[in-house]
Design a protein around this motif. Sequence first.
Motif, short mmCIF file in Angstrom:
data_model
loop_
_atom_site.label_atom_id
_atom_site.label_comp_id
_atom_site.label_asym_id
_atom_site.label_seq_id
_atom_site.Cartn_x
_atom_site.Cartn_y
_atom_site.Cartn_z
N THR A 167 0.83 -1.20 0.00
CA THR A 167 0.00 0.00 0.00
C THR A 167 0.87 1.25 0.00
OG1 THR A 167 -1.73 -1.13 1.25
CG2 THR A 167 -1.80 1.27 1.24
N SER A 168 0.45 2.22 -0.78
CA SER A 168 1.06 3.54 -0.75
C SER A 168 0.02 4.56 -0.32
CB SER A 168 1.60 3.91 -2.14
OG SER A 168 2.10 5.23 -2.13
N ALA A 169 0.42 5.47 0.55
CA ALA A 169 -0.51 6.48 1.05
C ALA A 169 0.22 7.80 1.23
CB ALA A 169 -1.14 6.03 2.37
N ILE A 170 -0.53 8.89 1.10
CA ILE A 170 0.02 10.25 1.24
C ILE A 170 -0.73 10.98 2.34
CG2 ILE A 170 0.36 12.48 0.11
CD1 ILE A 170 0.58 11.08 -2.52
N ARG A 171 0.03 11.69 3.18
CA ARG A 171 -0.55 12.57 4.20
C ARG A 171 0.39 13.74 4.41
NH1 ARG A 171 -2.37 9.61 9.56
NH2 ARG A 171 -3.76 8.62 8.01
N ASN A 172 -0.15 14.95 4.36
CA ASN A 172 0.66 16.16 4.53
C ASN A 172 1.86 16.17 3.58
OD1 ASN A 172 -1.01 17.05 6.66
ND2 ASN A 172 0.14 15.81 8.13
N ASP A 173 1.58 15.79 2.34
CA ASP A 173 2.58 15.82 1.26
C ASP A 173 3.74 14.86 1.47
OD1 ASP A 173 1.20 17.82 -0.18
OD2 ASP A 173 2.09 19.39 1.07
N ARG A 174 3.61 13.89 2.37
CA ARG A 174 4.63 12.86 2.52
C ARG A 174 4.01 11.50 2.18
NH1 ARG A 174 9.27 14.57 5.44
NH2 ARG A 174 10.14 12.51 4.98
N ARG A 175 4.78 10.71 1.44
CA ARG A 175 4.29 9.41 0.99
C ARG A 175 4.99 8.29 1.75
NH1 ARG A 175 1.68 7.28 -3.35
NH2 ARG A 175 1.67 9.26 -4.50
N ILE A 176 4.18 7.33 2.17
CA ILE A 176 4.68 6.12 2.82
C ILE A 176 4.29 4.92 1.98
CG2 ILE A 176 4.16 4.56 4.75
CD1 ILE A 176 4.30 6.87 6.62
N VAL A 177 5.20 3.97 1.86
CA VAL A 177 4.90 2.67 1.27
C VAL A 177 5.06 1.61 2.35
CG1 VAL A 177 5.85 0.88 -0.24
CG2 VAL A 177 5.40 3.15 -1.15
N SER A 178 4.08 0.73 2.45
CA SER A 178 4.13 -0.33 3.45
C SER A 178 3.72 -1.65 2.82
CB SER A 178 3.19 0.00 4.62
OG SER A 178 3.24 -1.01 5.60
N VAL A 179 4.33 -2.72 3.30
CA VAL A 179 4.01 -4.07 2.85
C VAL A 179 3.71 -4.92 4.08
CG1 VAL A 179 4.88 -6.17 1.73
CG2 VAL A 179 5.44 -3.90 0.79
N VAL A 180 2.60 -5.62 4.05
CA VAL A 180 2.25 -6.60 5.08
C VAL A 180 2.06 -7.95 4.39
CG1 VAL A 180 0.47 -7.37 6.71
CG2 VAL A 180 1.21 -4.98 6.71
N MET A 181 2.69 -8.98 4.92
CA MET A 181 2.59 -10.31 4.34
C MET A 181 2.16 -11.30 5.42
SD MET A 181 6.02 -10.25 1.92
CE MET A 181 5.29 -11.22 0.60
N GLY A 182 1.31 -12.25 5.04
CA GLY A 182 0.98 -13.35 5.93
C GLY A 182 -0.23 -13.14 6.82
N GLY A 183 -1.11 -12.20 6.49
CA GLY A 183 -2.31 -12.03 7.29
C GLY A 183 -3.17 -13.28 7.26
N PHE A 184 -3.88 -13.54 8.35
CA PHE A 184 -4.76 -14.72 8.40
C PHE A 184 -6.12 -14.45 7.78
CE2 PHE A 184 -1.56 -16.22 11.19
CZ PHE A 184 -1.61 -17.59 11.10
N THR A 185 -6.51 -13.19 7.72
CA THR A 185 -7.73 -12.82 7.01
C THR A 185 -7.46 -11.53 6.27
OG1 THR A 185 -8.72 -11.42 8.73
CG2 THR A 185 -9.13 -13.81 8.88
#
Length: 447
Positions: free
Chosen positions: A234-252
């Motif tokens: 997922t990529s998201a922007i807040r206050n002109d700053r962008r974060i990329v995050s990855v989550v792997m292995g969720g059970f649902t």
Amino acid sequence: MRSYNRHYLGVAIFFFLFLQLLTIGSAQANPRYAAIVIDVESGDVLHQANADATRYPASLTKMMTLYMLFEALENGTIRLNQPLPVSAHAASMPASKLWLAAGSTITAEEAIKALVVRSANDVAVVVAEALGNTESGFARMMTQRANELGMTSTVFRNASGLPDNAQVTTARDMATLSIRVMQDFPQYYHYFSTQSFSYRGTTHTSHNRLLRNYAGADGLKTGFIRASGFNVATSAIRNDRRIVSVVMGGFTAASRDTHMADLLDRGFARLSMLQRGDWIAQADVLGDSMDLPESPSPSAQQLAAAPEAVGPASSGERQFSFQSEMGVEMGSADDPIRALIAQADTPRITYQADMPRDTYQADIPRRGNWAVQVGAFNDPDQARHLATRAADQLSGFMRDLRVSVAESEGERRVFRARLVDLQESDAHSACNSLRAQGMDCMVVAHY
């Protein structure tokens, strides 16, 4: 005879309960889980957990397939309106798919939307054969290009992410790919925010619910196969700053999305502190750190052998079945990601944290000479708030945690936020738990 039978029955019950405990323990370990959060502008890693451990990419693979297609569009090998032929091999792929007929065609732009929204496996093969002649040949091209991008722990064996024991990656590599897609092809990145598209009279809707439910999220990809669990980038922007995050292995899918939202919230909060200058360092300050080894990375073979359903299913509970990320919320009630989220909502309790350091050391019996440091701040109130929050998050399995806010010696006025008076093994366990919940920490000696 009756005594013998009772003895035999007692032994059988004991071993049954013992096996049940082993099953529950393996469920809580969650060998599939990994996560990473990165500030795109600076490249700073804001959080990581098993980020370099071997994992299966599932349909996150299609981000690489799309990267290769974008590259072909950029160099003129393919045009957006170019029809791509559908082979019998492509048409034979299992769902999720567009149910393309062998001998038909689909344009490159339609293929992009089908991969992003529908995660269509048949379309992934169409793209692979258009660019690499065969899917296996394209997979070799994908692997080579991925390695050139810095994804040195990734091997692709197909274009879709369908199960293959040799097709592996890491959360860090998937974050690298996510960032390179945005940076290398900004003119095409907008496709990753597509939430629906119509093809031959049928409208397909994205099952990436973070795009709809998390403010600022603007793209990338979900994935699921049985061996991987539920993945998302997922990529998201807040206050002109962008974060990329990855989550792997969720059970649902639901717990994965909730955990991702929590990691993004924490990441943006940390960025805000960095921008104000309140956050001196993630956990270390003035060099008094002790390295904490990461959890061992299971091999692809170990992952393949791991239980594919977590714990025994209760009445009415569905176990994992093979579906390519259809968004069905399946899995066990013993979901470690959901448990971590629940711990974060535990009501606050009162700690002996406000007395002067010399009084604290003199009047409170010491239990150990180790501490978990969760940050260092210019403001003692912020340090106390973070340390108290860390204690709250650990309250589910560690009671009577003691918070310390101590001013460091030196030219800078810095306040270290710590949980103190711990035995060394308890300190490492506490720090591991905090890291799994998205909070950076380190284990330090505390005298």
